[in-house]
Design an enzyme around this catalytic site. Structure first.
Site, PDB file in Angstrom:
ATOM      1  N   SER A 142     -14.928  27.553 -27.449  1.00  0.00           N
ATOM      2  CA  SER A 142     -15.043  26.388 -28.321  1.00  0.00           C
ATOM      3  C   SER A 142     -14.078  26.558 -29.476  1.00  0.00           C
ATOM      4  O   SER A 142     -13.856  27.673 -29.948  1.00  0.00           O
ATOM      5  CB  SER A 142     -16.479  26.273 -28.835  1.00  0.00           C
ATOM      6  OG  SER A 142     -16.482  25.586 -30.068  1.00  0.00           O
ATOM      7  N   GLN A 156      -7.322  -2.201   4.119  1.00  0.00           N
ATOM      8  CA  GLN A 156      -6.299  -1.388   3.461  1.00  0.00           C
ATOM      9  C   GLN A 156      -6.900  -0.620   2.271  1.00  0.00           C
ATOM     10  O   GLN A 156      -6.358   0.386   1.831  1.00  0.00           O
ATOM     11  CB  GLN A 156      -5.156  -2.306   2.985  1.00  0.00           C
ATOM     12  CG  GLN A 156      -4.025  -1.607   2.290  1.00  0.00           C
ATOM     13  CD  GLN A 156      -2.807  -2.516   2.172  1.00  0.00           C
ATOM     14  OE1 GLN A 156      -2.103  -2.751   3.155  1.00  0.00           O
ATOM     15  NE2 GLN A 156      -2.577  -3.050   0.992  1.00  0.00           N
ATOM     16  N   SER A 172       0.832  -1.209   0.000  1.00  0.00           N
ATOM     17  CA  SER A 172       0.000   0.000   0.000  1.00  0.00           C
ATOM     18  C   SER A 172       0.861   1.251   0.000  1.00  0.00           C
ATOM     19  O   SER A 172       0.342   2.359  -0.014  1.00  0.00           O
ATOM     20  CB  SER A 172      -0.930  -0.008   1.222  1.00  0.00           C
ATOM     21  OG  SER A 172      -0.181  -0.165   2.412  1.00  0.00           O
ATOM     22  N   LYS A 174     -19.024  30.879 -28.217  1.00  0.00           N
ATOM     23  CA  LYS A 174     -19.325  30.111 -27.014  1.00  0.00           C
ATOM     24  C   LYS A 174     -18.442  30.431 -25.832  1.00  0.00           C
ATOM     25  O   LYS A 174     -17.271  30.765 -25.956  1.00  0.00           O
ATOM     26  CB  LYS A 174     -19.231  28.608 -27.315  1.00  0.00           C
ATOM     27  CG  LYS A 174     -20.396  28.172 -28.178  1.00  0.00           C
ATOM     28  CD  LYS A 174     -20.614  26.701 -28.108  1.00  0.00           C
ATOM     29  CE  LYS A 174     -21.196  26.266 -26.791  1.00  0.00           C
ATOM     30  NZ  LYS A 174     -21.402  24.811 -26.816  1.00  0.00           N
ATOM     31  N   ASN A 213      -2.036  -2.667  13.307  1.00  0.00           N
ATOM     32  CA  ASN A 213      -3.499  -2.509  13.277  1.00  0.00           C
ATOM     33  C   ASN A 213      -3.948  -1.254  14.027  1.00  0.00           C
ATOM     34  O   ASN A 213      -4.785  -0.496  13.535  1.00  0.00           O
ATOM     35  CB  ASN A 213      -4.180  -3.753  13.857  1.00  0.00           C
ATOM     36  CG  ASN A 213      -3.905  -4.989  13.011  1.00  0.00           C
ATOM     37  OD1 ASN A 213      -3.388  -4.871  11.893  1.00  0.00           O
ATOM     38  ND2 ASN A 213      -4.241  -6.152  13.526  1.00  0.00           N
ATOM     39  N   GLU A 238     -19.476  22.726 -14.621  1.00  0.00           N
ATOM     40  CA  GLU A 238     -19.796  21.372 -15.088  1.00  0.00           C
ATOM     41  C   GLU A 238     -18.928  20.339 -14.375  1.00  0.00           C
ATOM     42  O   GLU A 238     -19.383  19.238 -14.047  1.00  0.00           O
ATOM     43  CB  GLU A 238     -19.569  21.274 -16.601  1.00  0.00           C
ATOM     44  CG  GLU A 238     -20.535  22.102 -17.420  1.00  0.00           C
ATOM     45  CD  GLU A 238     -20.107  22.149 -18.871  1.00  0.00           C
ATOM     46  OE1 GLU A 238     -20.546  21.292 -19.649  1.00  0.00           O
ATOM     47  OE2 GLU A 238     -19.310  23.039 -19.231  1.00  0.00           O
ATOM     48  N   ASN A 279     -18.147  28.291 -22.385  1.00  0.00           N
ATOM     49  CA  ASN A 279     -18.672  27.116 -21.677  1.00  0.00           C
ATOM     50  C   ASN A 279     -18.315  27.165 -20.196  1.00  0.00           C
ATOM     51  O   ASN A 279     -17.173  27.445 -19.847  1.00  0.00           O
ATOM     52  CB  ASN A 279     -18.114  25.841 -22.307  1.00  0.00           C
ATOM     53  CG  ASN A 279     -18.506  25.711 -23.768  1.00  0.00           C
ATOM     54  OD1 ASN A 279     -19.612  26.090 -24.147  1.00  0.00           O
ATOM     55  ND2 ASN A 279     -17.598  25.200 -24.584  1.00  0.00           N
ATOM     56  N   TYR A 326      -9.393  -6.673  12.590  1.00  0.00           N
ATOM     57  CA  TYR A 326      -8.788  -6.181  11.345  1.00  0.00           C
ATOM     58  C   TYR A 326      -8.760  -7.264  10.269  1.00  0.00           C
ATOM     59  O   TYR A 326      -8.448  -8.423  10.537  1.00  0.00           O
ATOM     60  CB  TYR A 326      -7.349  -5.703  11.624  1.00  0.00           C
ATOM     61  CG  TYR A 326      -6.631  -5.238  10.363  1.00  0.00           C
ATOM     62  CD1 TYR A 326      -6.759  -3.923   9.921  1.00  0.00           C
ATOM     63  CD2 TYR A 326      -5.850  -6.111   9.611  1.00  0.00           C
ATOM     64  CE1 TYR A 326      -6.129  -3.495   8.763  1.00  0.00           C
ATOM     65  CE2 TYR A 326      -5.219  -5.690   8.444  1.00  0.00           C
ATOM     66  CZ  TYR A 326      -5.367  -4.393   8.027  1.00  0.00           C
ATOM     67  OH  TYR A 326      -4.747  -3.972   6.877  1.00  0.00           O
ATOM     68  N   THR A 355     -40.562  25.832  -9.730  1.00  0.00           N
ATOM     69  CA  THR A 355     -40.809  24.439  -9.317  1.00  0.00           C
ATOM     70  C   THR A 355     -40.967  23.677 -10.629  1.00  0.00           C
ATOM     71  O   THR A 355     -41.480  24.245 -11.609  1.00  0.00           O
ATOM     72  CB  THR A 355     -42.082  24.282  -8.453  1.00  0.00           C
ATOM     73  OG1 THR A 355     -43.209  24.674  -9.235  1.00  0.00           O
ATOM     74  CG2 THR A 355     -42.026  25.137  -7.183  1.00  0.00           C
ATOM     75  N   HIS A 356     -40.510  22.454 -10.659  1.00  0.00           N
ATOM     76  CA  HIS A 356     -40.477  21.676 -11.921  1.00  0.00           C
ATOM     77  C   HIS A 356     -39.696  22.415 -12.999  1.00  0.00           C
ATOM     78  O   HIS A 356     -39.929  22.199 -14.188  1.00  0.00           O
ATOM     79  CB  HIS A 356     -41.889  21.373 -12.436  1.00  0.00           C
ATOM     80  CG  HIS A 356     -42.830  20.850 -11.387  1.00  0.00           C
ATOM     81  ND1 HIS A 356     -43.046  19.507 -11.173  1.00  0.00           N
ATOM     82  CD2 HIS A 356     -43.584  21.505 -10.465  1.00  0.00           C
ATOM     83  CE1 HIS A 356     -43.901  19.353 -10.181  1.00  0.00           C
ATOM     84  NE2 HIS A 356     -44.247  20.552  -9.730  1.00  0.00           N
TER      85      HIS A 356
END
Ligand code: ARG
Length: 492
Positions: free
Chosen positions: A305, A350, A51, A311, A138, A318, A313, A345, A183-184
């Site tokens: 773009s 891990q 690890s 554009k 542990n 996002e 963006n 354990y 709403t909606h």
């Protein structure tokens, strides 16, 4: 069954080459388990088992944990003061090596705990071999990981506070800016932008309290639980707990090494926060389209773009929305990893770290990006105001007026308001622009006085109920929240 076992046996016997190839490091690793392993691990075993590739990140916590342990061992007369001093000095030197980038992390030494311990012994000899008295990896890993998660909680709380302050400032500036409430995702009633933002402030304050709550539950120290049963050495668990800033030692040694609730609590809190950030990001995406035009994201949080020159963006928003999926996934993944494990354990545990590390990094990045996007966006109150009246959003105000002023039952008033909406639609005008004669024809109780109330400003000003959208209630809510936050203990 027998045939399979026989084949396996042959496979191991034929593995003489590998044994000869065993590196010095592997021998060192084997030595850590003591005498009863004749060979080092197979390369694939090393690959699945190690690890260090990710848990090296725990190094600062491993060092402070070991220092607290060594100090306690000497305090209890379990190791000598000279050994303690050598250990403390050696650990400090190792910390400097890791910081300087000169420390070699070796996968043959599996994890951060063995890497540091082995280097310590390399540096200081026998005292290094005494450090692991009365502890196990542990309780060591549970302690290190708790310290990591605790520091992550503290950073999440700071970032959430910063985000809240930013939201409060913008809400304050726009306590009276009228926008459509939805709403909606259909225009419903006018609200103030400040009120809409304060909804997010409420969420973020709840997020903060969820992390603060997780911190309280986390803050019990596993160190000294040893492998699972406790230890026969006369250790002082209160001393190590307090040296590491824990409120108390964990009460049950089996629980102490098998518990990962603290990581699940972090992930659950992070997941809910990520959902909130994602919903806000989604609104920023919508609001910044030319069709809405409510806000303009700062250029440095958008991209252009390559083929459409017009554009802009909202990539950062996002990505905040998109990255929430990772945090939600990590929360689910650790729950599933834990759900079948017997006490105490198991090596499955891990697998707790990588998901938490990624959740921490992702959440912190998203919190910073959201705060910066909000602070730098431009709000367009005129566009919001214009959109607020579209769709006859004050129809409810008309119905409420009939009930309040004319004593009409609400269901009747609702029908009358619907007819007024139809009349305005036919005439392509707003409700407040309907002629008195038209209103009278719909219902004689509708006099011209009502028209004043059908403007969006009047509508929001009338929503004065507790928690409502009127500018005065919004300003009160902002003040109340600022007071609430100021009264909280700094940081926690
Ligand atoms: N690398 C291990 C982990 O992260 C440390 C604990 C190992 N304990 C053990 N008994 N093998 O969980």
């Amino acid at each position: 069954m027998c045939r399979i076992a026989g084949n396996l046996q042959k496979h191991f016997e034929a593995d003489e080459d590998r044994k000869r190839d065993m590196t010095e490091q592997r021998k060192a690793a084997r030595d850590l388990w003591g005498g009863h392993f004749a060979t080092g691990p197979a390369p694939l075993m090393e690959q699945i088992n190690a690890s260090i590739g990710f848990d090296k990140r725990l190094w600062p916590h491993d060092i402070v944990g070991s220092k607290a342990h060594a100090t306690m061992l000497a305090g209890q007369g379990i190791i000598s003061e000279a050994d303690r001093d050598a250990i403390l000095e050696g650990l400090d030197e190792i910390a400097r090596e890791i910081e300087a980038g000169s420390f070699t992390f070796d996968p043959a030494l599996e994890d951060i705990h063995l890497n540091i311990e082995s280097r310590l012994t390399e540096k200081i000899g026998e005292p290094g071999r005494r450090l692991h008295t009365a502890r196990s990896r542990n309780d060591q890993v549970a302690t290190d990981f708790k310290l990591f998660v605790r520091a992550s909680i503290d950073r999440a709380i700071d970032l959430l506070e910063h985000l809240t302050d930013t939201i409060l400032d913008i809400a304050d500036q726009h306590a009276a800016t009228v926008m459509p409430g939805f709403t909606h995702l259909q225009a419903a009633q006018p609200v103030t932008f400040g009120h809409h933002l304060m909804a997010y402030a409420e969420m973020v304050v709840r997020d903060r309290s969820r992390f603060a709550d997780a911190r309280l539950r986390l803050n019990e120290c596993p160190l000294g639980a040893a492998a699972l049963a406790g230890t026969s050495f006369p250790i002082d668990r209160h001393a190590t707990a307090s040296a590491l800033g824990f409120d108390r030692p964990a009460a049950n040694s089996i629980d102490a090494v098998s518990d990962r609730d603290f990581a699940l609590d972090y992930l659950a809190s992070a997941a809910i926060t990520a959902v909130h950030l994602s919903r806000l990001a989604e609104e920023l995406v919508l609001w910044s389209t030319p069709q809405f035009g409510f806000v303009t994201m700062a250029e440095d949080f958008t991209s252009g773009s390559s083929i459409m020159p017009q554009k802009r963006n909202p990539d950062a928003a996002e990505l905040v929305r998109g990255k929430s999926g990772r945090v939600l996934g990590h929360s689910q993944a650790l729950l599933v990893t834990m759900k079948g494990l017997p006490l105490a354990y198991s090596k499955d545990m891990q697998e707790d770290k990588e998901g938490v590390f990624d959740a921490v990094d992702t959440l912190e990045l998203c919190l910073r990006a959201t705060t910066a996007m909000l602070a730098s966006m431009r709000v367009d109150p005129a566009r919001m105001r214009a959109a607020a009246g579209v769709g006859f959003t004050t129809a409810t105000d008309l119905a409420d007026w009939l009930v309040r002023v004319k004593g009409a039952p609400f269901r009747d008033a609702h029908g009358i308001a619907a007819r007024a909406v139809k009349a305005a639609e036919e005439r392509a005008c707003d409700l407040h622009e309907l002629d008195e004669a038209v209103l009278q024809a719909i219902d004689p109780r509708l006099d011209g006085a009502v028209r004043r109330l059908l403007r969006v400003e009047a509508s929001v000003a009338s929503r004065t109920s507790h928690g409502g959208t009127s500018p005065e209630r919004v300003r009160e809510a902002i003040t109340a929240m600022r007071e609430r936050l100021a009264a909280l203990e700094p940081g926690r």
